[in-house]
Design a protein around this motif. Structure first.
Motif, short mmCIF file in Angstrom:
data_model
loop_
_atom_site.label_atom_id
_atom_site.label_comp_id
_atom_site.label_asym_id
_atom_site.label_seq_id
_atom_site.Cartn_x
_atom_site.Cartn_y
_atom_site.Cartn_z
N SER A 147 -13.15 -0.97 -5.99
CA SER A 147 -12.21 -1.30 -7.07
C SER A 147 -12.59 -2.61 -7.76
CB SER A 147 -10.81 -1.44 -6.46
OG SER A 147 -9.97 -2.18 -7.32
N ASP A 150 -6.84 13.29 -7.20
CA ASP A 150 -6.27 12.55 -6.08
C ASP A 150 -4.77 12.43 -6.26
OD1 ASP A 150 -5.54 10.30 -7.64
OD2 ASP A 150 -7.19 9.05 -6.92
N SER A 151 -4.12 11.72 -5.37
CA SER A 151 -2.68 11.45 -5.35
C SER A 151 -1.94 12.46 -4.48
CB SER A 151 -2.07 11.41 -6.77
OG SER A 151 -2.72 10.42 -7.55
N THR A 178 -10.54 3.29 -15.17
CA THR A 178 -9.15 3.69 -14.94
C THR A 178 -8.36 3.58 -16.23
OG1 THR A 178 -9.31 3.08 -12.63
CG2 THR A 178 -7.09 3.17 -13.56
N TYR A 222 -11.55 -1.74 -14.31
CA TYR A 222 -10.35 -2.00 -15.09
C TYR A 222 -10.81 -2.72 -16.35
CZ TYR A 222 -6.68 -0.92 -11.64
OH TYR A 222 -5.81 -0.29 -10.78
N ARG A 272 -3.03 14.36 2.02
CA ARG A 272 -2.75 13.83 3.36
C ARG A 272 -3.26 14.74 4.47
NH1 ARG A 272 -1.92 10.46 0.43
NH2 ARG A 272 -0.08 9.17 0.07
N LYS A 317 -10.54 7.94 -14.83
CA LYS A 317 -9.55 8.16 -13.76
C LYS A 317 -8.14 7.97 -14.32
CE LYS A 317 -8.26 6.31 -9.23
NZ LYS A 317 -7.11 5.43 -9.38
N ARG A 340 1.97 5.23 -8.24
CA ARG A 340 2.23 3.79 -8.31
C ARG A 340 2.50 3.30 -9.73
NH1 ARG A 340 0.66 0.80 -4.08
NH2 ARG A 340 -0.25 -0.90 -5.27
N GLN A 379 -15.31 1.23 -9.79
CA GLN A 379 -14.13 1.50 -10.64
C GLN A 379 -13.88 0.31 -11.54
OE1 GLN A 379 -10.81 -0.17 -9.78
NE2 GLN A 379 -10.15 0.44 -11.83
N VAL A 411 0.83 -1.21 0.00
CA VAL A 411 0.00 0.00 0.00
C VAL A 411 0.86 1.26 0.00
CG1 VAL A 411 -1.64 1.33 1.42
CG2 VAL A 411 -1.98 -1.12 1.06
N HIS A 451 -2.41 7.72 -9.97
CA HIS A 451 -2.52 6.43 -9.29
C HIS A 451 -1.71 6.44 -7.99
CE1 HIS A 451 -4.28 2.55 -10.90
NE2 HIS A 451 -3.77 2.10 -9.78
N THR A 494 -9.14 10.41 -1.73
CA THR A 494 -7.92 10.00 -1.04
C THR A 494 -7.88 8.50 -0.96
OG1 THR A 494 -6.60 10.15 0.96
CG2 THR A 494 -8.98 10.33 1.26
N PRO A 517 -10.57 4.04 -5.12
CA PRO A 517 -10.56 2.57 -5.24
C PRO A 517 -9.19 1.99 -4.92
CG PRO A 517 -10.48 3.58 -7.42
CD PRO A 517 -10.69 4.71 -6.44
N ILE A 518 -9.16 0.99 -4.08
CA ILE A 518 -7.90 0.32 -3.74
C ILE A 518 -8.09 -1.18 -3.85
CG2 ILE A 518 -6.24 -0.13 -1.87
CD1 ILE A 518 -6.12 2.63 -1.24
N GLY A 519 -7.24 -1.81 -4.67
CA GLY A 519 -7.31 -3.26 -4.85
C GLY A 519 -6.55 -3.98 -3.75
N SER A 532 -5.19 12.19 -11.80
CA SER A 532 -4.60 11.21 -10.88
C SER A 532 -3.36 10.59 -11.51
CB SER A 532 -5.62 10.10 -10.59
OG SER A 532 -5.04 9.02 -9.88
C1 LIG Z 1 -2.59 -0.27 -2.65
C2 LIG Z 1 -3.27 0.53 -3.71
C3 LIG Z 1 -4.10 -0.12 -4.61
C4 LIG Z 1 -4.76 0.61 -5.58
N1 LIG Z 1 -5.64 -0.04 -6.41
C5 LIG Z 1 -6.31 0.67 -7.35
C6 LIG Z 1 -7.29 0.03 -8.15
O1 LIG Z 1 -7.56 -1.15 -7.97
N2 LIG Z 1 -7.89 0.77 -9.09
C7 LIG Z 1 -7.60 2.09 -9.29
O2 LIG Z 1 -8.17 2.72 -10.17
N3 LIG Z 1 -6.71 2.73 -8.50
C8 LIG Z 1 -6.08 2.06 -7.54
N4 LIG Z 1 -5.20 2.71 -6.73
C9 LIG Z 1 -5.01 4.16 -6.86
C10 LIG Z 1 -6.02 4.91 -5.97
O3 LIG Z 1 -7.31 4.76 -6.46
C11 LIG Z 1 -5.71 6.41 -5.91
O4 LIG Z 1 -5.60 6.93 -7.21
C12 LIG Z 1 -4.44 6.71 -5.13
O5 LIG Z 1 -4.34 5.91 -3.98
C13 LIG Z 1 -4.44 8.19 -4.74
O6 LIG Z 1 -3.25 8.55 -4.12
P1 LIG Z 1 -3.08 8.62 -2.52
O7 LIG Z 1 -2.97 7.22 -2.04
O8 LIG Z 1 -1.82 9.38 -2.38
O9 LIG Z 1 -4.30 9.32 -1.97
C14 LIG Z 1 -4.55 2.00 -5.71
C15 LIG Z 1 -3.73 2.65 -4.78
C16 LIG Z 1 -3.10 1.94 -3.78
C17 LIG Z 1 -2.27 2.68 -2.78
#
Ligand SMILES: Cc1cc2nc3c(=O)[nH]c(=O)nc-3n(C[C@H](O)[C@H](O)[C@H](O)COP(=O)(O)O)c2cc1C
Length: 383
Positions: free
Chosen positions: A110, A307-308, A159, A133, A311, A252, A279, A131, A29, A276, A329, A81-83, A274
């Protein structure tokens, strides 16, 4: 006083999470692409945005409510969304979906979530967005969209910024694999973090729940990635999606103003500026740096989210001043869950809210809706 109560910032919650989660799961994460330059720049760029306070404005009442797509939300941000988040803390997905409902903000489920999109829709009770993919297999994409429709999601966010999976050096060093594998190192790290290990054991191995059947048949990580994403996602594919999805459609992962204009021309309802959360690549721009030009290019034609790197509560105000209508966030609330399950997620939310309300008062803005470019100390570059 508990550690959670003593936590003064999202960074404090991150440090608590770091101490109680095995390294491979924390890094999953916390980490970013390659050198992590983009990850670091994201929050730095927000922090560098100066807002000039105005005084002698009556700020005894502060209003953080925001309307988006005709719905009133209590705060100007969504949970991104977080996977695979249940690997970070068991049931993190459901915990956050329920929290977002209680706080009346959107929760974005997600495609790669570790809880099914149907259970998340139920938990978020109408506050859920989906969200998508786009998969290399059209029948997989179609199946997900049909399920999202059946689960009554009204907002879908596709995305765009994953033409290839991000290269995250920490995950490579940790030998992270999907489906999850218990390597000897993972076992050692679990033994060092018994609370996490025991809670995780009770909840079962974290998975990518929406594709569970497909992934069981996968024989390699490359095959898993092919199921999840496609390098073939194009403007033509976006047009098809627009024709197929009757609800609100957001794209996104937009970083270029020309791409934003194209999304508006295709009839999308919004975009998320964004990267991501740093990442995907290390070489790209921070979102705070490109947001003003993008917002300027599509002003009045669709909603602009960002986003991104958010904090702090003040970052939500900065986002608004740079031209965003709404923010998201990811890690801020995720660190909360990692620091203390539901209580930790609530603490993260509380910190963001307190910071937001206090900063609005100090800026001389009784309402988040009153914030705009006029609050910036310096005009942004490229706007
Ligand atoms: C562990 C993790 C998994 C993520 N998985 C996805 C996902 O499945 N789909 C997606 O569109 N974005 C994914 N993201 C991106 C987030 O949706 C988002 O754009 C990003 O966390 C924003 O930045 P922040 O963590 O600094 O707030 C993921 C981010 C993290 C940290």
């Amino acid at each position: 006083m508990t550690a959670l109560e003593r936590a003064a910032s999202i960074e404090d919650l991150r440090q608590i999470a770091r101490r109680r989660i095995p390294r491979f799961a924390f890094d999953l994460v916390d980490g970013g692409a390659e050198s992590e330059r983009n990850l670091r720049r994201n929050s730095e760029a927000f922090e560098e945005v100066e807002l000039t306070p105005r005084y002698m404005v009556d700020v005894s009442e502060i209003d953080t409510r925001t309307t988006l797509f005709g719905t009133n939300y209590a705060l100007p941000f969504a949970m991104a969304p977080i996977g695979m988040l249940n690997a970070f803390w068991p049931d993190a997905d459901l915990t956050l979906a329920r929290l977002c409902k209680r706080e009346n903000i959107p929760y974005v489920a997600s495609s790669a979530s570790s809880t099914t999109l149907e259970r998340l829709a139920e938990a978020a009770e109408g506050n859920g967005w989906f969200q998508l993919y786009v998969s290399s297999d059209p029948s997989v994409t179609d199946g997900l969209i049909a399920r999202a429709e059946a689960a009554d999601y009204e907002v879908m966010m596709v995305t765009a910024d994953v033409p290839a999976a991000g290269k995250r050096d920490r995950d490579i060093r940790n030998q992270l694999a999907v489906p999850f594998r218990f390597t000897p190192e993972v076992v050692v790290q679990c033994a060092l973090n018994p609370t996490w290990a025991l809670t995780s054991l009770r909840h079962g191995t974290p998975n990518v729940a929406n594709y569970a059947d497909l992934l069981q048949q996968a024989t390699s990580y490359a095959e898993v990635q092919k199921t999840l994403i496609t390098p073939g996602f194009s403007w033509e594919s976006l047009k098809e999606l627009r024709a197929r999805w009757r609800g609100k459609l957001l794209v996104k992962g937009i970083l270029h103003h020309d791409d934003a204009v194209r999304c508006a021309e295709i009839g999308c309802d919004g975009i998320v500026v964004s990267n991501h959360g740093g990442r995907q690549v290390a070489f790209g721009p921070a979102t705070a740096d490109v947001l003003p030009a993008i917002a300027g290019a599509v002003a009045g034609r669709m909603s602009v989210l960002v986003d991104s790197g958010i904090r702090r509560g003040a970052d939500l105000i900065r986002a608004k001043a740079l031209g965003a209508d709404f923010a998201m966030t990811g890690r801020a609330l995720a660190y909360g869950v990692g620091a203390g399950g539901n209580a930790g997620a609530e603490r993260a939310m509380e910190i963001l809210k307190l910071e937001l309300v206090r900063a609005l008062g100090q800026l001389g803005a009784p309402s988040i809706n009153a914030v705009g470019p006029a609050d910036l100390t310096r005009p942004p570059q490229g706007a």
